[in-house]
Design an enzyme around this catalytic site. Structure first.
Site, PDB file in Angstrom:
ATOM      1  N   GLY A  68       0.768  -1.248   0.000  1.00 26.08           N
ATOM      2  CA  GLY A  68       0.000   0.000   0.000  1.00 26.08           C
ATOM      3  C   GLY A  68       0.798   1.298   0.000  1.00 26.08           C
ATOM      4  O   GLY A  68       0.209   2.368   0.092  1.00 26.08           O
TER       5      GLY A  68
ATOM      6  N   ASP B 296       2.594  -0.781 -10.365  1.00 25.30           N
ATOM      7  CA  ASP B 296       3.838  -1.313  -9.796  1.00 25.30           C
ATOM      8  C   ASP B 296       3.737  -2.841  -9.781  1.00 25.30           C
ATOM      9  O   ASP B 296       4.414  -3.509  -9.010  1.00 25.30           O
ATOM     10  CB  ASP B 296       4.021  -0.756  -8.369  1.00 25.30           C
TER      11      ASP B 296
ATOM     12  N   LYS C 280       5.995  -0.160 -13.863  1.00 21.56           N
ATOM     13  CA  LYS C 280       7.295  -0.827 -13.618  1.00 21.56           C
ATOM     14  C   LYS C 280       7.525  -1.893 -14.675  1.00 21.56           C
ATOM     15  O   LYS C 280       6.606  -2.608 -15.068  1.00 21.56           O
ATOM     16  CB  LYS C 280       7.274  -1.480 -12.241  1.00 21.56           C
TER      17      LYS C 280
ATOM     18  N   TRP D  72       2.456   2.994  -2.363  1.00 21.69           N
ATOM     19  CA  TRP D  72       2.148   3.936  -3.451  1.00 21.69           C
ATOM     20  C   TRP D  72       0.777   4.574  -3.223  1.00 21.69           C
ATOM     21  O   TRP D  72       0.596   5.763  -3.468  1.00 21.69           O
ATOM     22  CB  TRP D  72       2.145   3.215  -4.804  1.00 21.69           C
TER      23      TRP D  72
ATOM     24  N   ASP E   8      -7.950  -9.476  -9.590  1.00 24.90           N
ATOM     25  CA  ASP E   8      -7.031  -9.396 -10.726  1.00 24.90           C
ATOM     26  C   ASP E   8      -7.335  -8.118 -11.500  1.00 24.90           C
ATOM     27  O   ASP E   8      -8.481  -7.909 -11.921  1.00 24.90           O
ATOM     28  CB  ASP E   8      -7.258 -10.649 -11.600  1.00 24.90           C
TER      29      ASP E   8
ATOM     30  N   ASP F 113      -5.323  -5.092  -5.910  1.00 25.54           N
ATOM     31  CA  ASP F 113      -4.247  -6.101  -5.870  1.00 25.54           C
ATOM     32  C   ASP F 113      -4.840  -7.499  -5.701  1.00 25.54           C
ATOM     33  O   ASP F 113      -5.932  -7.662  -5.138  1.00 25.54           O
ATOM     34  CB  ASP F 113      -3.268  -5.831  -4.718  1.00 25.54           C
TER      35      ASP F 113
END
Ligand SMILES: C[S@@+](CC[C@H](N)C(=O)[O-])C[C@H]1O[C@@H](n2cnc3c(N)ncnc32)[C@H](O)[C@@H]1O
Length: 204
Positions: free
Chosen positions: A55, A119, A159, A57, A91, A75
């Site tokens: 958590g 991320d 990322k 970010w 998902d 998540d």
């Protein structure tokens, strides 16, 4: 978790700082550093954080979009409680998740998000080429989501593990965004192959 990993983590200044400053992850500083450099989150923004657990970010997104911002965090794993964020377990690519996000944005009077952050990391196999390919695939799929969820002119940060398909990914991003910059924030560990692509000016 190896002993070496645990002892390196204890010496890591960003890990210690995150503990002291009550962030759920050291990754929080990567987003802060990218935000300071590229101006990613503005006050009032609606931000979608894909791959948000634990958590860090999302905490930064809440702080930086306050007081009128909206942060939706998704998540596969449980996300820690974050005051000011709406958390969803699921998902990111499942149609029902996307539908829920769209419904949430609408219920809050927002058409689409101003910023999408990813991320997300794939399950690591330890084989460099495989992990690189999986990570490229994650970013491409997250970029696809921008079509449904991001407003024209919006920002996308993701990322990716560096490797041979990086150039192709950058070219694909350039077709969709006016500005695409690969960037490695200081808080990224020295030995890490991760890099972020910061994309601004979504061409809807
Ligand atoms: C490095 S962690 C994110 C750290 C987070 N940014 C923070 O600051 O705390 C990567 C996360 O991506 C999540 N993830 C990977 N694939 C996903 C997917 N398809 N949908 C949702 N989350 C996913 C993983 O469960 C993992 O928690």
């Amino acid at each position: 978790m190896s002993r070496r990993w645990v002892s390196e983590r204890k010496r890591d200044p960003y890990y210690k700082r995150a503990k002291r400053e009550n962030y759920y992850s050291r990754a929080a500083y990567k987003l802060m550093q990218m935000d300071e450099r590229f101006g990613i989150i503005r006050k009032g923004d609606a931000v979608i954080d894909l791959g948000a657990a634990p958590g860090g970010w999302s905490q930064v997104a809440v702080e930086r979009s306050a007081p009128d911002g909206l942060v939706i965090s998704i998540d596969l794993r449980r996300i820690s409680e974050i005051k000011g964020a709406i958390t969803m377990r699921g998902d990111a690519f499942a149609p029902e998740t996307v539908e829920k996000i769209i419904a949430l944005l609408e219920s809050k009077g927002r058409g689409r998000a101003d910023v999408i952050l990813s991320d997300m990391s794939p399950n690591i196999s330890g084989v460099y080429d495989i992990d690189h390919a999986k990570s490229i695939d994650l970013v491409k799929r997250a970029m696809e989501l921008c079509g449904a969820l991001l407003r024209p002119g919006g920002t996308f940060v993701a990322k990716v593990f560096e490797g041979e398909s990086m150039k192709e990914l950058k070219n694909e991003a350039k077709e969709r965004f006016r500005m695409v910059k690969p960037h490695s924030p200081d808080a990224t560990r020295e030995r890490s192959s991760e890099i972020y692509i910061v994309c601004k000016g979504f061409r809807s």
